[in-house]
Design a protein around this motif. Structure first.
Motif, short mmCIF file in Angstrom:
data_model
loop_
_atom_site.label_atom_id
_atom_site.label_comp_id
_atom_site.label_asym_id
_atom_site.label_seq_id
_atom_site.Cartn_x
_atom_site.Cartn_y
_atom_site.Cartn_z
N ILE A 32 0.83 -1.21 0.00
CA ILE A 32 0.00 0.00 0.00
C ILE A 32 0.86 1.26 0.00
O ILE A 32 0.57 2.23 -0.69
CB ILE A 32 -0.97 -0.01 1.20
N LEU A 33 1.95 1.23 0.77
CA LEU A 33 2.83 2.41 0.84
C LEU A 33 3.85 2.47 -0.30
O LEU A 33 4.61 3.43 -0.40
CB LEU A 33 3.54 2.45 2.19
N GLU A 34 3.87 1.40 -1.12
CA GLU A 34 4.81 1.32 -2.23
C GLU A 34 6.25 1.50 -1.75
O GLU A 34 7.00 2.33 -2.25
CB GLU A 34 4.45 2.33 -3.32
N CYS A 35 6.60 0.71 -0.73
CA CYS A 35 7.95 0.76 -0.18
C CYS A 35 8.49 -0.67 -0.05
O CYS A 35 7.70 -1.62 -0.04
CB CYS A 35 7.97 1.47 1.17
N PRO A 36 9.80 -0.83 0.05
CA PRO A 36 10.35 -2.17 0.22
C PRO A 36 9.89 -2.78 1.54
O PRO A 36 9.83 -2.10 2.57
CB PRO A 36 11.86 -1.94 0.25
N VAL A 37 9.56 -4.07 1.51
CA VAL A 37 9.07 -4.75 2.71
C VAL A 37 10.14 -4.77 3.80
O VAL A 37 9.80 -4.85 4.98
CB VAL A 37 8.54 -6.17 2.37
N ASP A 38 11.41 -4.66 3.44
CA ASP A 38 12.46 -4.69 4.48
C ASP A 38 12.45 -3.44 5.35
O ASP A 38 13.10 -3.41 6.39
CB ASP A 38 13.84 -4.92 3.87
N ARG A 39 11.66 -2.44 4.98
CA ARG A 39 11.53 -1.25 5.82
C ARG A 39 10.45 -1.40 6.89
O ARG A 39 10.38 -0.62 7.83
CB ARG A 39 11.22 -0.02 4.96
N VAL A 40 9.59 -2.38 6.72
CA VAL A 40 8.44 -2.56 7.61
C VAL A 40 8.85 -3.28 8.89
O VAL A 40 9.63 -4.22 8.87
CB VAL A 40 7.33 -3.37 6.90
N ARG A 41 8.28 -2.82 10.00
CA ARG A 41 8.43 -3.49 11.30
C ARG A 41 7.03 -3.79 11.81
O ARG A 41 6.20 -2.89 11.92
CB ARG A 41 9.17 -2.61 12.32
N ALA A 42 6.75 -5.07 12.09
CA ALA A 42 5.43 -5.47 12.59
C ALA A 42 5.62 -6.26 13.88
O ALA A 42 6.42 -7.19 13.92
CB ALA A 42 4.71 -6.32 11.54
N PHE A 43 4.88 -5.87 14.90
CA PHE A 43 4.99 -6.48 16.23
C PHE A 43 3.65 -7.09 16.65
O PHE A 43 2.61 -6.45 16.51
CB PHE A 43 5.40 -5.43 17.28
N TYR A 44 3.71 -8.28 17.18
CA TYR A 44 2.55 -8.96 17.76
C TYR A 44 2.80 -8.91 19.26
O TYR A 44 3.70 -9.57 19.77
CB TYR A 44 2.51 -10.40 17.25
N VAL A 45 2.02 -8.10 19.97
CA VAL A 45 2.23 -7.88 21.40
C VAL A 45 1.11 -8.58 22.15
O VAL A 45 -0.05 -8.18 22.06
CB VAL A 45 2.26 -6.38 21.74
#
Length: 134
Positions: A32-45
């Motif tokens: 959606i943001l049209e950015c590389p996935v390696d920039r994304v940080r996702a946390f399951y808390v």
């Protein structure tokens, strides 16, 4: 830069489900943001179900609250699409009733976001210059 935290209470998912969920959330966010996935940080808390009230009950039902961060300047359409896709993933992968899912978008000015010791405002300038002079 994209960061998302999924606060989960009322039960624990198997590691394989959490991995699938975080992978798909990261891919959707990047797409959606049209950015590389390696920039994304996702946390399951995971939160202890006895420390969270949902619908006025402790413990409450399985539920999720999410917060995602984007740099200022992202369109309303992008922000709403991210929230919608996260809600769909939470329902579809984590099997959470959408009635107990809540989410929030946090917009951050580039000069207030740090990536590896550099501010996003400076990194944006550098990226724009590189595109001008390949």
């Amino acid at each position: 830069m994209p960061v998302v935290k999924f606060h989960v209470s009322g039960g624990r998912h198997p590691d394989s489900v959490v991995e699938k969920f975080l992978t798909q959330a990261s891919e959707q966010y990047a797409r959606i943001l049209e950015c590389p996935v390696d920039r994304v940080r996702a946390f399951y808390v995971l939160h202890d179900e006895n420390l969270v009230a949902i619908k006025g009950r402790v413990p409450g039902p399985l539920s999720v609250f999410f917060e995602f961060i984007v740099l200022e300047g992202r369109s309303l359409e992008q922000r709403q699409k991210i929230a919608t896709k996260f809600c769909e993933l939470i329902e579809g992968v984590l099997d959470v009733d959408p009635d107990v899912v809540r989410g929030h978008c946090i917009r951050v000015e580039p000069e207030d976001w740090c990536i590896g010791g550099w501010f996003a405002s400076d990194l944006r300038k550098t990226e724009i210059e590189k595109r001008k002079n390949p």
